[in-house]
Design a protein around this motif. Structure first.
Motif, PDB file in Angstrom:
ATOM      1  N   THR A 140       0.814  -1.213   0.000  1.00 31.78           N
ATOM      2  CA  THR A 140       0.000   0.000   0.000  1.00 31.78           C
ATOM      3  C   THR A 140       0.847   1.262   0.000  1.00 31.78           C
ATOM      4  O   THR A 140       0.449   2.301  -0.523  1.00 31.78           O
ATOM      5  N   VAL A 141       2.039   1.183   0.579  1.00 29.05           N
ATOM      6  CA  VAL A 141       2.896   2.366   0.667  1.00 29.05           C
ATOM      7  C   VAL A 141       3.719   2.580  -0.601  1.00 29.05           C
ATOM      8  O   VAL A 141       4.437   3.573  -0.714  1.00 29.05           O
ATOM      9  N   LEU A 142       3.589   1.710  -1.589  1.00 27.16           N
ATOM     10  CA  LEU A 142       4.389   1.812  -2.807  1.00 27.16           C
ATOM     11  C   LEU A 142       4.214   3.150  -3.539  1.00 27.16           C
ATOM     12  O   LEU A 142       5.219   3.710  -4.015  1.00 27.16           O
ATOM     13  N   PRO A 143       3.001   3.700  -3.672  1.00 25.95           N
ATOM     14  CA  PRO A 143       2.899   5.004  -4.342  1.00 25.95           C
ATOM     15  C   PRO A 143       3.714   6.094  -3.659  1.00 25.95           C
ATOM     16  O   PRO A 143       4.295   6.959  -4.326  1.00 25.95           O
TER      17      PRO A 143
ATOM     18  N   VAL B 128       4.273   5.544   5.966  1.00 25.87           N
ATOM     19  CA  VAL B 128       5.296   4.556   6.305  1.00 25.87           C
ATOM     20  C   VAL B 128       5.157   4.121   7.764  1.00 25.87           C
ATOM     21  O   VAL B 128       5.301   2.942   8.100  1.00 25.87           O
ATOM     22  N   GLY B 129       4.838   5.076   8.643  1.00 24.21           N
ATOM     23  CA  GLY B 129       4.672   4.753  10.062  1.00 24.21           C
ATOM     24  C   GLY B 129       3.541   3.778  10.312  1.00 24.21           C
ATOM     25  O   GLY B 129       3.655   2.867  11.137  1.00 24.21           O
ATOM     26  N   VAL B 130       2.436   3.951   9.590  1.00 25.87           N
ATOM     27  CA  VAL B 130       1.307   3.036   9.744  1.00 25.87           C
ATOM     28  C   VAL B 130       1.696   1.626   9.301  1.00 25.87           C
ATOM     29  O   VAL B 130       1.365   0.635   9.965  1.00 25.87           O
ATOM     30  N   VAL B 131       2.399   1.522   8.191  1.00 26.17           N
ATOM     31  CA  VAL B 131       2.817   0.207   7.711  1.00 26.17           C
ATOM     32  C   VAL B 131       3.754  -0.469   8.711  1.00 26.17           C
ATOM     33  O   VAL B 131       3.607  -1.650   9.041  1.00 26.17           O
ATOM     34  N   LEU B 132       4.725   0.286   9.230  1.00 23.09           N
ATOM     35  CA  LEU B 132       5.662  -0.287  10.191  1.00 23.09           C
ATOM     36  C   LEU B 132       4.931  -0.727  11.466  1.00 23.09           C
ATOM     37  O   LEU B 132       5.246  -1.776  12.043  1.00 23.09           O
ATOM     38  N   THR B 133       3.958   0.068  11.902  1.00 29.56           N
ATOM     39  CA  THR B 133       3.177  -0.303  13.083  1.00 29.56           C
ATOM     40  C   THR B 133       2.412  -1.597  12.846  1.00 29.56           C
ATOM     41  O   THR B 133       2.362  -2.489  13.703  1.00 29.56           O
ATOM     42  N   PHE B 134       1.817  -1.706  11.660  1.00 30.72           N
ATOM     43  CA  PHE B 134       1.083  -2.925  11.323  1.00 30.72           C
ATOM     44  C   PHE B 134       2.015  -4.131  11.314  1.00 30.72           C
ATOM     45  O   PHE B 134       1.686  -5.211  11.821  1.00 30.72           O
ATOM     46  N   LEU B 135       3.201  -3.971  10.755  1.00 27.78           N
ATOM     47  CA  LEU B 135       4.137  -5.080  10.661  1.00 27.78           C
ATOM     48  C   LEU B 135       4.624  -5.525  12.035  1.00 27.78           C
ATOM     49  O   LEU B 135       4.718  -6.715  12.324  1.00 27.78           O
ATOM     50  N   VAL B 136       4.920  -4.564  12.904  1.00 26.21           N
ATOM     51  CA  VAL B 136       5.371  -4.909  14.247  1.00 26.21           C
ATOM     52  C   VAL B 136       4.259  -5.613  15.017  1.00 26.21           C
ATOM     53  O   VAL B 136       4.485  -6.597  15.717  1.00 26.21           O
ATOM     54  N   ALA B 137       3.032  -5.117  14.869  1.00 25.80           N
ATOM     55  CA  ALA B 137       1.902  -5.697  15.597  1.00 25.80           C
ATOM     56  C   ALA B 137       1.590  -7.111  15.139  1.00 25.80           C
ATOM     57  O   ALA B 137       1.083  -7.935  15.916  1.00 25.80           O
ATOM     58  N   THR B 138       1.874  -7.423  13.886  1.00 23.11           N
ATOM     59  CA  THR B 138       1.542  -8.751  13.358  1.00 23.11           C
ATOM     60  C   THR B 138       2.781  -9.602  13.086  1.00 23.11           C
ATOM     61  O   THR B 138       2.682 -10.673  12.498  1.00 23.11           O
TER      62      THR B 138
ATOM     63  N   ALA C 148      11.890  -4.339   1.528  1.00 32.16           N
ATOM     64  CA  ALA C 148      12.945  -4.212   0.518  1.00 32.16           C
ATOM     65  C   ALA C 148      12.351  -4.244  -0.885  1.00 32.16           C
ATOM     66  O   ALA C 148      12.769  -3.489  -1.772  1.00 32.16           O
ATOM     67  N   ALA C 149      11.367  -5.116  -1.090  1.00 33.29           N
ATOM     68  CA  ALA C 149      10.718  -5.213  -2.396  1.00 33.29           C
ATOM     69  C   ALA C 149      10.045  -3.901  -2.777  1.00 33.29           C
ATOM     70  O   ALA C 149      10.141  -3.445  -3.924  1.00 33.29           O
ATOM     71  N   VAL C 150       9.360  -3.278  -1.821  1.00 34.44           N
ATOM     72  CA  VAL C 150       8.650  -2.032  -2.093  1.00 34.44           C
ATOM     73  C   VAL C 150       9.630  -0.910  -2.420  1.00 34.44           C
ATOM     74  O   VAL C 150       9.407  -0.116  -3.350  1.00 34.44           O
ATOM     75  N   ILE C 151      10.719  -0.819  -1.673  1.00 32.54           N
ATOM     76  CA  ILE C 151      11.699   0.246  -1.914  1.00 32.54           C
ATOM     77  C   ILE C 151      12.316   0.107  -3.303  1.00 32.54           C
ATOM     78  O   ILE C 151      12.412   1.082  -4.068  1.00 32.54           O
TER      79      ILE C 151
ATOM     80  N   GLY D 229       0.586   7.984 -11.155  1.00 37.00           N
ATOM     81  CA  GLY D 229       0.912   7.224  -9.962  1.00 37.00           C
ATOM     82  C   GLY D 229      -0.254   7.069  -9.007  1.00 37.00           C
ATOM     83  O   GLY D 229      -0.291   6.135  -8.205  1.00 37.00           O
ATOM     84  N   GLN D 230      -1.245   7.974  -9.069  1.00 35.96           N
ATOM     85  CA  GLN D 230      -2.417   7.867  -8.210  1.00 35.96           C
ATOM     86  C   GLN D 230      -3.208   6.588  -8.477  1.00 35.96           C
ATOM     87  O   GLN D 230      -3.900   6.093  -7.591  1.00 35.96           O
ATOM     88  N   VAL D 231      -3.086   6.055  -9.676  1.00 34.90           N
ATOM     89  CA  VAL D 231      -3.826   4.834 -10.008  1.00 34.90           C
ATOM     90  C   VAL D 231      -3.357   3.667  -9.150  1.00 34.90           C
ATOM     91  O   VAL D 231      -4.107   2.724  -8.911  1.00 34.90           O
ATOM     92  N   GLN D 232      -2.123   3.731  -8.651  1.00 33.16           N
ATOM     93  CA  GLN D 232      -1.607   2.671  -7.786  1.00 33.16           C
ATOM     94  C   GLN D 232      -2.426   2.515  -6.513  1.00 33.16           C
ATOM     95  O   GLN D 232      -2.338   1.475  -5.850  1.00 33.16           O
ATOM     96  N   LEU D 233      -3.198   3.529  -6.152  1.00 35.46           N
ATOM     97  CA  LEU D 233      -4.005   3.452  -4.940  1.00 35.46           C
ATOM     98  C   LEU D 233      -4.958   2.264  -4.964  1.00 35.46           C
ATOM     99  O   LEU D 233      -5.342   1.735  -3.925  1.00 35.46           O
ATOM    100  N   ALA D 234      -5.348   1.831  -6.152  1.00 33.43           N
ATOM    101  CA  ALA D 234      -6.284   0.708  -6.262  1.00 33.43           C
ATOM    102  C   ALA D 234      -5.605  -0.646  -6.136  1.00 33.43           C
ATOM    103  O   ALA D 234      -6.266  -1.647  -5.873  1.00 33.43           O
ATOM    104  N   GLN D 235      -4.281  -0.688  -6.297  1.00 34.21           N
ATOM    105  CA  GLN D 235      -3.594  -1.978  -6.360  1.00 34.21           C
ATOM    106  C   GLN D 235      -3.705  -2.794  -5.072  1.00 34.21           C
ATOM    107  O   GLN D 235      -4.040  -3.983  -5.133  1.00 34.21           O
TER     108      GLN D 235
END
Length: 280
Positions: free
Chosen positions: A92-95, A122-132, A148-151, A235-241
């Motif tokens: 989700t953070v890729l865009p 990015v903070g939300v994604v990291l929080t989700f990853l730590v929590a799960t 790493a894949a996203v970066i 790049g906004q179209v990536q929001l749907a991915q």
């Protein structure tokens, strides 16, 4: 064109999950790139595409690092032990990552609100990853692979979108694939020798999709869209991915999409939407 590219990419994680269920992750990552390179060589031959210039070869190497090698390898490694629904939340953070590299590589200058919005996503994604993630609040190896894949994918998207303005979308991905062929073919052969590929129809079908669509045809549309409409706008179209990936994961794989994953995806989508809308 951008929407067609995103539609093609949205099934990449579920297809990878199916493929690595029976095939070696290294074979899936590099075999799909080697197969796509063969298709690319045929396309370039038929169309009589001129060879890139010296500076363009260097930029193609960056594209290859990001979307031919980096993203396929790290997602294949991650999805051997993680669900594609989980991976969709990270993607989700890729865009936002793509936008950062558009600033660094294309010299774009967004307003100040871009930066806190990107950091929040990015903070939300990291929080989700730590929590799960793993016990004790540590990130699992699969989570680090996905990050790493996203970066690397964001780097490949931004560089490829800018280069496609000179080469065209199809030739950009084709030359990147051909440039990578010595590496991808070698690693594919070594992987196949170490463990002879053996899988059922579903896994081979997923591998074929990754080769022909995710790694080849999808980029025809995606890079053409970025080149014609601009990286910021298209790049906004990536929001749907990520949303589409969650849908495919539930429909095709029967994976459970947790409320926490949906909430995390929604918050990050809001952050990314703010980033895209505030960019000049």
């Amino acid at each position: 064109m951008g929407a067609l590219g995103v539609l093609a990419f949205s099934m990449s994680l579920p297809a990878t999950r199916v493929a690595v269920g029976e095939l070696d992750a290294w074979f899936v990552a590099f075999g799909r790139a080697a197969g796509a390179a063969v298709l690319a060589a045929v396309y370039l031959r038929i169309t009589g595409a001129p060879r890139p210039a010296g500076r363009q070869w260097r930029r193609l190497a960056i594209v290859a690092l990001g979307v031919v090698v980096g993203f396929p390898l790290f997602t294949s490694l991650a999805l051997t032990s993680q669900t594609s629904a989980h991976g969709a939340v990270v993607v989700t953070v890729l865009p936002a990552v793509t936008a950062v590299f558009a600033v660094l590589r294309a010299g774009e200058r967004p307003p100040w609100v871009f930066w806190p919005a990107g950091a929040a996503g990015v903070g939300v994604v990291l929080t989700f990853l730590v929590a799960t993630g793993a016990a004790g609040g540590a990130l699992a190896a699969s989570d680090l692979f996905l990050l790493a894949a996203v970066i690397l994918c964001g780097l490949g998207y931004a560089e490829g979108g800018a280069l496609a303005r000179e080469l065209g979308g199809a030739r950009t991905i084709c030359w990147a694939l051909v440039l990578s062929l010595p590496v991808t073919a070698t690693i594919t052969a070594v992987s196949a020798t170490a463990a002879v590929p053996h899988a059922g129809t579903a896994a081979w079908s997923a591998f074929a999709y990754l080769t022909a669509v995710s790694m080849f045809l999808g980029f025809f549309a995606w890079y053409a869209g970025l080149a014609r409409g601009g990286i910021a706008r298209v790049g906004q179209v990536q929001l749907a991915q990520p949303v589409l990936t969650l849908l495919w994961s539930a429909l095709l794989l029967g994976e459970s999409v947790t409320p926490a994953a949906l909430v995390a995806a929604a918050v990050v989508l809001a952050c990314v939407a703010l980033i895209q809308r505030t960019r000049r």
